[in-house]
Each structure stands twice: as C-alpha cells, then as structure tokens.
Design a protein around this motif. Structure first.
Motif, PDB file in Angstrom:
ATOM      1  N   PRO A 170       0.524  -1.271   0.034  1.00 25.98           N
ATOM      2  CA  PRO A 170      -0.014  -0.104   0.098  1.00 25.98           C
ATOM      3  C   PRO A 170       1.064   1.074  -0.341  1.00 25.98           C
ATOM      4  N   PRO A 171       0.631   2.043  -0.492  1.00 25.64           N
ATOM      5  CA  PRO A 171       1.063   3.827  -0.424  1.00 25.64           C
ATOM      6  C   PRO A 171       1.127   4.409   1.024  1.00 25.64           C
ATOM      7  N   ARG A 172       2.378   4.545   1.942  1.00 27.08           N
ATOM      8  CA  ARG A 172       2.214   4.744   2.725  1.00 27.08           C
ATOM      9  C   ARG A 172       2.665   6.687   2.524  1.00 27.08           C
ATOM     10  N   VAL A 173       2.295   7.019   4.036  1.00 20.96           N
ATOM     11  CA  VAL A 173       3.197   8.656   3.809  1.00 20.96           C
ATOM     12  C   VAL A 173       4.172   8.554   4.753  1.00 20.96           C
ATOM     13  N   THR A 216      -8.420  13.701  -2.154  1.00 21.14           N
ATOM     14  CA  THR A 216      -9.701  14.819  -2.558  1.00 21.14           C
ATOM     15  C   THR A 216      -9.849  15.484  -0.625  1.00 21.14           C
ATOM     16  N   THR A 217     -10.351  16.605  -0.431  1.00 22.67           N
ATOM     17  CA  THR A 217     -10.035  17.498   0.896  1.00 22.67           C
ATOM     18  C   THR A 217     -10.786  16.212   1.981  1.00 22.67           C
ATOM     19  N   ALA A 262      -7.396   6.345   6.779  1.00 25.14           N
ATOM     20  CA  ALA A 262      -6.880   4.690   6.003  1.00 25.14           C
ATOM     21  C   ALA A 262      -7.893   4.657   4.655  1.00 25.14           C
ATOM     22  N   GLY A 263      -7.551   4.098   3.540  1.00 21.08           N
ATOM     23  CA  GLY A 263      -8.333   3.638   2.650  1.00 21.08           C
ATOM     24  C   GLY A 263      -8.543   4.458   1.258  1.00 21.08           C
ATOM     25  N   LYS A 264      -8.574   6.414   1.128  1.00 20.80           N
ATOM     26  CA  LYS A 264      -8.103   7.051   0.903  1.00 20.80           C
ATOM     27  C   LYS A 264      -7.683   7.643  -0.706  1.00 20.80           C
ATOM     28  N   VAL A 265      -7.058   6.811  -0.506  1.00 18.91           N
ATOM     29  CA  VAL A 265      -5.302   6.796  -1.804  1.00 18.91           C
ATOM     30  C   VAL A 265      -5.602   5.768  -1.987  1.00 18.91           C
ATOM     31  N   ALA A 266      -5.381   5.678  -4.034  1.00 20.55           N
ATOM     32  CA  ALA A 266      -5.082   4.296  -4.441  1.00 20.55           C
ATOM     33  C   ALA A 266      -3.865   4.250  -5.219  1.00 20.55           C
ATOM     34  N   VAL A 276      -2.972   5.629   8.790  1.00 23.95           N
ATOM     35  CA  VAL A 276      -3.528   6.381   8.886  1.00 23.95           C
ATOM     36  C   VAL A 276      -2.566   7.491   9.043  1.00 23.95           C
ATOM     37  N   ALA A 277      -2.005   8.547   9.069  1.00 25.75           N
ATOM     38  CA  ALA A 277      -1.129   9.672   8.641  1.00 25.75           C
ATOM     39  C   ALA A 277      -2.013  10.597  10.056  1.00 25.75           C
ATOM     40  N   VAL A 278      -1.240  11.705  10.597  1.00 21.20           N
ATOM     41  CA  VAL A 278      -2.093  13.095  11.565  1.00 21.20           C
ATOM     42  C   VAL A 278      -1.453  13.965  11.853  1.00 21.20           C
ATOM     43  N   LEU A 279      -0.996  14.722  11.635  1.00 19.49           N
ATOM     44  CA  LEU A 279      -0.525  16.039  12.396  1.00 19.49           C
ATOM     45  C   LEU A 279      -0.928  17.322  13.658  1.00 19.49           C
ATOM     46  N   VAL A 280      -0.480  17.859  14.513  1.00 19.65           N
ATOM     47  CA  VAL A 280      -0.982  17.936  15.536  1.00 19.65           C
ATOM     48  C   VAL A 280      -0.521  18.825  15.595  1.00 19.65           C
ATOM     49  N   ARG A 281      -1.178  20.915  15.324  1.00 22.97           N
ATOM     50  CA  ARG A 281      -0.401  22.332  16.168  1.00 22.97           C
ATOM     51  C   ARG A 281      -1.366  22.612  16.386  1.00 22.97           C
TER      52      ARG A 281
END
Length: 190
Positions: A47-50, A87-88, A130-134, A144-149
């Motif tokens: 699978p593609p990874r971030v 997509t957003t 997860a499961g949003k891009v191919a 799942v990738a997470v960004l917190v600011r």
C-alpha cells in the motif's frame, strides 16, 4: 503466494515438454533456449505510505507541537509512491478545515484554515484517513497519518508596575527614574 512488495511472478513450460490435445495430436514445446520466462508479471500488494505530513517551517514556526499564530497553516504531504484520488474529503480536521489542495504523483500541498481564529488558543489536528488514495495497481493506503499543531491567538498583555524614583532630584546625571514592564504571554511573565 508472494509476500508484500513488488515481486516478480514467472510461469514457464520447459523446453522439450510434449503436449497432447483431446484427439491425440502431440507437439513438443520448443520455446526459448532456456525454457523459462515465457510469462512474467509483477505482483504488488504494497500500500502507498505517507512519508511526510508536515506544516511549513516559515516564521512564525509550526513545527511539532510548537504554537503558531498563522490562521492558514501551509502543509505538505509526501507519499511513498504515486497515488490518485486525494481530495479534501480524505482528511478529518479538528479546529479547522482544508483548503487549496494541489499536487499530483507523490507530492501534495494544502492549507489548514483555523476555525474562529480570533483570540482563541486551540489544538488543530489533521488526520489522513486510511483507504482514501490508491497506487497504480489499486492498493489503498492502509495507515493513518496525523498532524497536530497548536494555534495561539492570544496577544501578550502589558502590566506596568508603579514607577520608582532613585537618586537625588536635580540636574546631574544621577537623577533617574526606573520602572518595570511585565509582558504576560499565556500566563508566563517575561
């Protein structure tokens, strides 16, 4: 059954193999001199990874959990391979929303617009689901990738202490007045 990852899958009929049809006709297969690699495909279950989901390092900074006062935080997203379908709607955002999503292949940029960015301090959290891009063969991102600011919208306040006078009144250089200015920034005085 190959494991995860692009793996070469090959099938061959050995040179000299005798084959017979339903009515008894025979033939000797004489393919290549080595008798292998007549059918070759690549199996890819990776699978593609971030590789990176980050916000801009431009001042004022927004690195890791350090605060920023940007109301539109520039971000970048890099995948391990070319993907489609981003997509957003692929993002869950707490404390803001996604705008200006652009890019292609494995690299994308977007902004996180902080909601109600007046004098409120808040945590802004971006989750790529997860499961949003191919990738090119249809493998979906599984992680799942997470960004917190932290958004800091509180302006510092000034507290003036009562001035004190030291020295002797007059015209000499020893006549002076002193005072203290406290800058209160989120509860800490500087």
């Amino acid at each position: 059954v190959p494991g995860e990852g692009p793996t070469a899958v090959k099938a061959a009929i050995k040179t000299g193999t005798v084959v017979t049809d339903a009515v008894g006709n025979t033939s000797t297969f004489s393919g290549s001199t080595s008798g292998i690699n007549f059918l070759s495909r690549t199996y890819d279950s990776t699978p593609p990874r971030v590789l990176s989901l980050a916000s801009s390092t431009a001042a004022p900074t927004s690195i890791d959990d350090k605060p920023t006062n940007k109301t539109s935080i520039p971000c970048s997203l890099v995948f391990s391979e070319t993907v489609t379908g981003l997509t957003t709607a692929a993002f869950q955002v707490e404390g803001g929303s996604i705008s200006g999503l652009t890019g292609s292949g494995s690299g994308y940029t977007f902004n996180v617009d902080v909601s109600a960015p007046t004098t409120v301090d808040k945590k802004v959290r971006v989750v790529l689901q997860a499961g949003k891009v191919a990738d090119s063969v249809g493998n979906l991102n599984s992680a799942v990738a997470v960004l917190v600011r932290n958004y800091d919208g509180t302006a510092p306040t000034l507290d003036f202490a009562t001035p004190t006078v030291s020295g002797t009144a007059g015209t000499d250089n020893d006549s002076k007045g002193t005072f203290v200015i406290n800058v209160n920034n989120g509860g800490a005085s500087d």
